[in-house]
Design a protein around this motif. Structure first.
Motif, mmCIF file in Angstrom:
data_model
loop_
_atom_site.group_PDB
_atom_site.id
_atom_site.type_symbol
_atom_site.label_atom_id
_atom_site.label_comp_id
_atom_site.label_asym_id
_atom_site.label_seq_id
_atom_site.Cartn_x
_atom_site.Cartn_y
_atom_site.Cartn_z
ATOM 1 N N ARG A 109 0.816 -1.217 0.000
ATOM 2 C CA ARG A 109 0.000 0.000 0.000
ATOM 3 C C ARG A 109 0.854 1.274 0.000
ATOM 4 O O ARG A 109 1.714 1.425 -0.836
ATOM 5 N N ALA A 110 0.565 2.204 0.901
ATOM 6 C CA ALA A 110 1.217 3.520 0.899
ATOM 7 C C ALA A 110 2.724 3.417 1.099
ATOM 8 O O ALA A 110 3.483 4.198 0.515
ATOM 9 N N THR A 111 3.166 2.457 1.898
ATOM 10 C CA THR A 111 4.616 2.294 2.105
ATOM 11 C C THR A 111 5.293 1.919 0.797
ATOM 12 O O THR A 111 6.335 2.474 0.442
ATOM 13 N N GLY A 112 4.705 0.984 0.060
ATOM 14 C CA GLY A 112 5.253 0.592 -1.234
ATOM 15 C C GLY A 112 5.246 1.728 -2.235
ATOM 16 O O GLY A 112 6.194 1.912 -3.000
ATOM 17 N N GLU A 113 4.180 2.519 -2.242
ATOM 18 C CA GLU A 113 4.095 3.670 -3.149
ATOM 19 C C GLU A 113 5.165 4.705 -2.807
ATOM 20 O O GLU A 113 5.776 5.298 -3.699
ATOM 21 N N PHE A 114 5.422 4.913 -1.520
ATOM 22 C CA PHE A 114 6.453 5.855 -1.073
ATOM 23 C C PHE A 114 7.836 5.389 -1.533
ATOM 24 O O PHE A 114 8.621 6.179 -2.075
ATOM 25 N N ILE A 115 8.137 4.125 -1.327
ATOM 26 C CA ILE A 115 9.440 3.592 -1.735
ATOM 27 C C ILE A 115 9.610 3.701 -3.241
ATOM 28 O O ILE A 115 10.661 4.116 -3.736
ATOM 29 N N ASN A 116 8.578 3.361 -3.999
ATOM 30 C CA ASN A 116 8.648 3.448 -5.457
ATOM 31 C C ASN A 116 8.875 4.883 -5.929
ATOM 32 O O ASN A 116 9.596 5.107 -6.897
ATOM 33 N N LYS A 117 8.294 5.845 -5.242
ATOM 34 C CA LYS A 117 8.387 7.248 -5.655
ATOM 35 C C LYS A 117 9.736 7.880 -5.314
ATOM 36 O O LYS A 117 10.286 8.645 -6.097
ATOM 37 N N TYR A 118 10.287 7.554 -4.147
ATOM 38 C CA TYR A 118 11.453 8.289 -3.655
ATOM 39 C C TYR A 118 12.774 7.521 -3.669
ATOM 40 O O TYR A 118 13.813 8.087 -3.357
ATOM 41 N N PHE A 119 12.763 6.246 -4.033
ATOM 42 C CA PHE A 119 13.991 5.459 -4.019
ATOM 43 C C PHE A 119 14.235 4.808 -5.366
ATOM 44 O O PHE A 119 13.299 4.461 -6.080
ATOM 45 N N GLY A 120 15.500 4.631 -5.700
ATOM 46 C CA GLY A 120 15.891 3.975 -6.944
ATOM 47 C C GLY A 120 17.133 3.151 -6.724
ATOM 48 O O GLY A 120 17.709 3.120 -5.624
ATOM 49 N N ARG A 121 17.586 2.496 -7.768
ATOM 50 C CA ARG A 121 18.776 1.642 -7.685
ATOM 51 C C ARG A 121 19.935 2.419 -7.068
ATOM 52 O O ARG A 121 20.238 3.543 -7.474
ATOM 53 N N GLY A 122 20.568 1.839 -6.060
ATOM 54 C CA GLY A 122 21.709 2.451 -5.400
ATOM 55 C C GLY A 122 21.351 3.350 -4.228
ATOM 56 O O GLY A 122 22.230 3.759 -3.485
ATOM 57 N N SER A 123 20.068 3.667 -4.052
ATOM 58 C CA SER A 123 19.655 4.525 -2.935
ATOM 59 C C SER A 123 19.883 3.812 -1.604
ATOM 60 O O SER A 123 19.639 2.618 -1.473
ATOM 61 N N SER A 124 20.346 4.575 -0.607
ATOM 62 C CA SER A 124 20.440 4.040 0.751
ATOM 63 C C SER A 124 19.049 3.977 1.344
ATOM 64 O O SER A 124 18.233 4.878 1.133
ATOM 65 N N ILE A 125 18.782 2.912 2.087
ATOM 66 C CA ILE A 125 17.468 2.740 2.686
ATOM 67 C C ILE A 125 17.620 1.961 3.989
ATOM 68 O O ILE A 125 18.518 1.132 4.132
ATOM 69 N N CYS A 126 16.774 2.282 4.942
ATOM 70 C CA CYS A 126 16.694 1.531 6.191
ATOM 71 C C CYS A 126 15.228 1.170 6.392
ATOM 72 O O CYS A 126 14.363 2.049 6.334
ATOM 73 N N ILE A 127 14.951 -0.118 6.578
ATOM 74 C CA ILE A 127 13.573 -0.570 6.721
ATOM 75 C C ILE A 127 13.418 -1.399 7.990
ATOM 76 O O ILE A 127 14.379 -1.983 8.478
#
Length: 87
Positions: free
Chosen positions: A56-74
């Protein structure tokens, strides 16, 4: 004796590819992405790879603001799935 179960994971790393956002037949959105997490083992750097799913909204947020090589903490829970191919 109380029944106590805990399943929580925190991962920090980089996306291995661009997230893939899909919509399942019920209309709910789901985002699949991979994370590479570095760790040190006996003085050598190693990398673990994790397949992740956000709904849902979490997936939409990740798709919108992150791309290959982006740092992320989940944070989330972990599931181990297995499958057998036809051979």
């Amino acid at each position: 004796m109380a029944n106590f179960n805990l399943n929580k994971v925190i991962l920090g790393g980089r996306l291995t590819s661009n997230p893939e956002l899909k919509q399942i037949p019920s209309g709910v959105t789901v985002c699949n992405f991979g994370i590479a997490v570095n760790r040190c083992y006996h003085g050598q750097n190693e990398t673990d790879f994790f397949n992740c799913t956000a709904w849902r909204a979490t997936g939409e947020f990740i798709n919108k603001y992150f791309g290959r090589g982006s740092s992320i903490c989940i944070t989330g829970s972990i599931q181990n799935r297995s499958w057998t191919d036809q051979q």
